[in-house]
Design an enzyme around this catalytic site. Structure first.
Site, mmCIF file in Angstrom:
data_model
loop_
_atom_site.group_PDB
_atom_site.id
_atom_site.type_symbol
_atom_site.label_atom_id
_atom_site.label_comp_id
_atom_site.label_asym_id
_atom_site.label_seq_id
_atom_site.Cartn_x
_atom_site.Cartn_y
_atom_site.Cartn_z
ATOM 1 N N GLY A 103 37.056 46.275 21.952
ATOM 2 C CA GLY A 103 37.737 44.998 22.140
ATOM 3 C C GLY A 103 39.243 45.038 22.109
ATOM 4 O O GLY A 103 39.898 44.040 22.423
ATOM 5 N N GLY B 275 36.613 50.615 25.468
ATOM 6 C CA GLY B 275 36.404 50.887 26.884
ATOM 7 C C GLY B 275 37.677 50.609 27.644
ATOM 8 O O GLY B 275 38.383 51.511 28.080
ATOM 9 N N ARG B 276 37.991 49.308 27.787
ATOM 10 C CA ARG B 276 39.202 48.888 28.486
ATOM 11 C C ARG B 276 40.449 49.566 27.919
ATOM 12 O O ARG B 276 41.343 49.985 28.660
ATOM 13 C CB ARG B 276 39.343 47.365 28.348
ATOM 14 C CG ARG B 276 40.532 46.772 29.073
ATOM 15 C CD ARG B 276 40.860 45.372 28.538
ATOM 16 N NE ARG B 276 39.689 44.552 28.320
ATOM 17 C CZ ARG B 276 39.215 43.680 29.203
ATOM 18 N NH1 ARG B 276 39.815 43.535 30.361
ATOM 19 N NH2 ARG B 276 38.138 42.968 28.912
ATOM 20 N N ARG C 213 37.451 40.498 38.613
ATOM 21 C CA ARG C 213 38.046 39.917 37.404
ATOM 22 C C ARG C 213 38.888 38.667 37.693
ATOM 23 O O ARG C 213 38.772 37.670 36.963
ATOM 24 C CB ARG C 213 38.891 40.955 36.663
ATOM 25 C CG ARG C 213 38.096 42.087 36.050
ATOM 26 C CD ARG C 213 38.964 42.968 35.158
ATOM 27 N NE ARG C 213 39.357 42.261 33.943
ATOM 28 C CZ ARG C 213 40.565 41.764 33.723
ATOM 29 N NH1 ARG C 213 41.523 41.890 34.626
ATOM 30 N NH2 ARG C 213 40.832 41.136 32.606
ATOM 31 N N TYR D 296 37.157 35.656 35.783
ATOM 32 C CA TYR D 296 37.816 35.332 34.517
ATOM 33 C C TYR D 296 39.167 34.634 34.682
ATOM 34 O O TYR D 296 39.852 34.408 33.688
ATOM 35 C CB TYR D 296 38.079 36.613 33.705
ATOM 36 C CG TYR D 296 36.868 37.440 33.383
ATOM 37 C CD1 TYR D 296 35.785 36.910 32.690
ATOM 38 C CD2 TYR D 296 36.818 38.779 33.753
ATOM 39 C CE1 TYR D 296 34.685 37.679 32.386
ATOM 40 C CE2 TYR D 296 35.714 39.563 33.449
ATOM 41 C CZ TYR D 296 34.653 39.012 32.767
ATOM 42 O OH TYR D 296 33.569 39.786 32.469
ATOM 43 N N CYS E 135 33.938 35.513 52.314
ATOM 44 C CA CYS E 135 33.799 34.107 52.673
ATOM 45 C C CYS E 135 33.552 33.242 51.439
ATOM 46 O O CYS E 135 32.481 32.662 51.244
ATOM 47 C CB CYS E 135 32.654 33.958 53.672
ATOM 48 S SG CYS E 135 32.622 32.352 54.479
ATOM 49 N N GLU E 136 34.546 33.187 50.559
ATOM 50 C CA GLU E 136 34.536 32.372 49.341
ATOM 51 C C GLU E 136 35.962 31.918 49.048
ATOM 52 O O GLU E 136 36.905 32.722 49.124
ATOM 53 C CB GLU E 136 34.039 33.186 48.129
ATOM 54 C CG GLU E 136 32.637 33.734 48.228
ATOM 55 C CD GLU E 136 31.579 32.693 47.934
ATOM 56 O OE1 GLU E 136 31.938 31.580 47.476
ATOM 57 O OE2 GLU E 136 30.400 32.987 48.183
ATOM 58 N N TYR F 139 36.535 47.614 34.367
ATOM 59 C CA TYR F 139 35.860 46.457 34.953
ATOM 60 C C TYR F 139 36.357 46.188 36.372
ATOM 61 O O TYR F 139 36.462 45.041 36.790
ATOM 62 C CB TYR F 139 36.014 45.228 34.045
ATOM 63 C CG TYR F 139 35.520 45.500 32.661
ATOM 64 C CD1 TYR F 139 34.167 45.669 32.403
ATOM 65 C CD2 TYR F 139 36.408 45.672 31.604
ATOM 66 C CE1 TYR F 139 33.711 45.977 31.144
ATOM 67 C CE2 TYR F 139 35.962 45.984 30.330
ATOM 68 C CZ TYR F 139 34.613 46.135 30.110
ATOM 69 O OH TYR F 139 34.150 46.445 28.863
#
Length: 415
Positions: free
Chosen positions: A239, A275-276, A312, A316, A343-344, A371
């Site tokens: 974290g 991780g990050r 991301r 987020y 197409c979003e 990620y």
């Protein structure tokens, strides 16, 4: 992002020009610095000094085999949440006995395979999971090592989608129920209790929530000891955040020393699951400007990367720095939304970025090592991009770009 620097207005990764890599491997692509990856892992590992510990890299952050192999060679353990991740670790040269199995939904086949492969421990998150592990271990005639992931109800003050330590989150055993679960486990014939675990969220830039969670864990550890349940390790999860914009994230040494100060009177082995914080700033995503579309209300720079390559920002509302690969002869700056071809309306990589752009320019999306590719997809039938690793002046393609034909491998027409 020290591995990514400008030399004569050209962006380099270590000693290789980024545009040279794009000429060779195409755009979009992910590019990683092996040196940055190694240095970041060692910053965690070395901060413990002589204290028994294990850094268990969180595979979900980036699961490329080459990256996992680099970490395995450095002595890393691993934190996994699926059988697929465990098999990746083993294929990359990692060891099952240095791997912890987290996650709320472990299937029976995953538990069985992990036991057969010699997993270090299961981080149990559901009461019924403990019963399932005990049953399967009994069938195999083995003893299953378990730790309980405890939900300490601590607010990590991060994005709600990556907050995992509050009582309304799905993760972990509620702390007031944990003593009962430990006592149930102690009475089971095929269970060995080895530790306690918590993970309160991701991208934390303040040490205080970690210490608050540790205090709650230590209070529970005292209760366990009082009823004759002794532990081998304390796993404080991952974290720790990184700098995407102006965040002032603690360095690993500062964070670890704060934890060890509180643990000075104990001899537990300490596990962490970063991780990050290891891989995030070791990678970039490079994309090319296809079109510029200025309008009365917005200026859009349409690039060849999209939300399927890096989700991301869409998922987020995450902010990642976007910089030019070549600053030579930059023209007038404008404020642009950097958007992709999917197409979003939610397909964007950055909004309101002040850049001097023309079609054909290359842009680097920073802090994309975590990620990024691991959350990518083939949405809109877009092949997943290439991944490249650089060390000094050496280059290796660590994942080939998918071909169009690979998009439908495994599919069958009706007959």
């Amino acid at each position: 992002m020290d591995a990514f620097t400008y030399q004569a207005n050209k962006l380099y990764v270590e000693n290789i020009a980024v545009e040279t890599l794009v000429e060779r491997y195409g755009s979009p692509c992910y590019i990683y610095s092996k040196t940055a990856l190694m240095q970041r892992f060692q910053a965690f590992d070395q901060a413990f000094g002589a204290r028994p510990h294990l850094i268990c890299y969180a595979v979900k952050a980036n699961s490329n085999l080459a990256l996992l192999n680099v970490l395995a060679q450095l002595g890393s353990g691993f934190d996994i949440v699926s059988l697929g991740e465990l098999k990746r670790v083993l294929a990359a040269g990692g060891q099952a006995n240095k791997t912890v199995f987290s996650g709320v939904g472990k299937r029976a086949d995953e538990i069985r395979s992990a036991l057969e492969l010699g997993i270090k421990c299961f981080n149990v998150e559901v009461s019924a999971e403990l019963d399932r592990i005990n049953h399967i271990a009994g069938e195999l005639g083995v003893i299953a090592p378990v730790s309980f992931r405890v939900n300490p109800d601590v607010d990590a003050k991060t994005h709600p989608y990556i907050s995992t330590g509050l009582k309304e989150n799905k993760f972990g055993i509620e702390i007031h129920q944990a003593l009962l679960e430990y006592q149930r486990a102690a009475a089971m014939p095929n269970i060995k209790i080895v530790g306690i675990d918590c993970h309160i969220g991701s991208q934390l830039t303040d040490i205080a929530p970690f210490l608050a969670a540790l205090e709650k864990l230590l209070a529970l550890v005292e209760q366990l000891s009082a009823v004759g349940i002794d532990l081998e390790h304390i796993d404080l999860g991952g974290g720790l955040g990184i700098c995407y914009n102006q965040e002032q994230a603690p360095e690993p040494a500062e964070y670890i020393q704060a934890l060890l100060s509180r643990l000075a009177n104990s001899n537990y082995t300490v596990l962490l699951e970063p991780g990050r914080a290891i891989v995030g700033n070791a990678g970039i995503l490079v994309t090319r400007v296809e079109y510029l579309k200025p309008t009365e209300h917005k200026n859009f720079a349409i690039v060849d990367a999209a939300m399927n390559d890096l989700i991301r920002p869409s998922l987020y509302s995450a902010w990642q720095n976007i910089i030019p690969v070549d600053k030579t002869g930059a023209g007038d700056e404008r404020v642009w939304d950097i958007v992709g071809p999917v197409c979003e309306t939610g397909d964007f990589l950055g909004k309101n970025r002040t850049l001097a752009l023309k079609p054909g320019d290359l842009l680097a999306i920073c802090s994309a090592g975590a990620y990024g590719f691991s959350m990518s997809s083939q949405y809109n039938s877009r092949p997943r991009v290439a991944e490249i690793m650089v060390q000094d002046d050496k280059v290796q393609l660590i994942r080939a770009r998918e071909t169009i034909e690979q998009l439908w491998l495994g599919e069958q027409l009706m007959v």
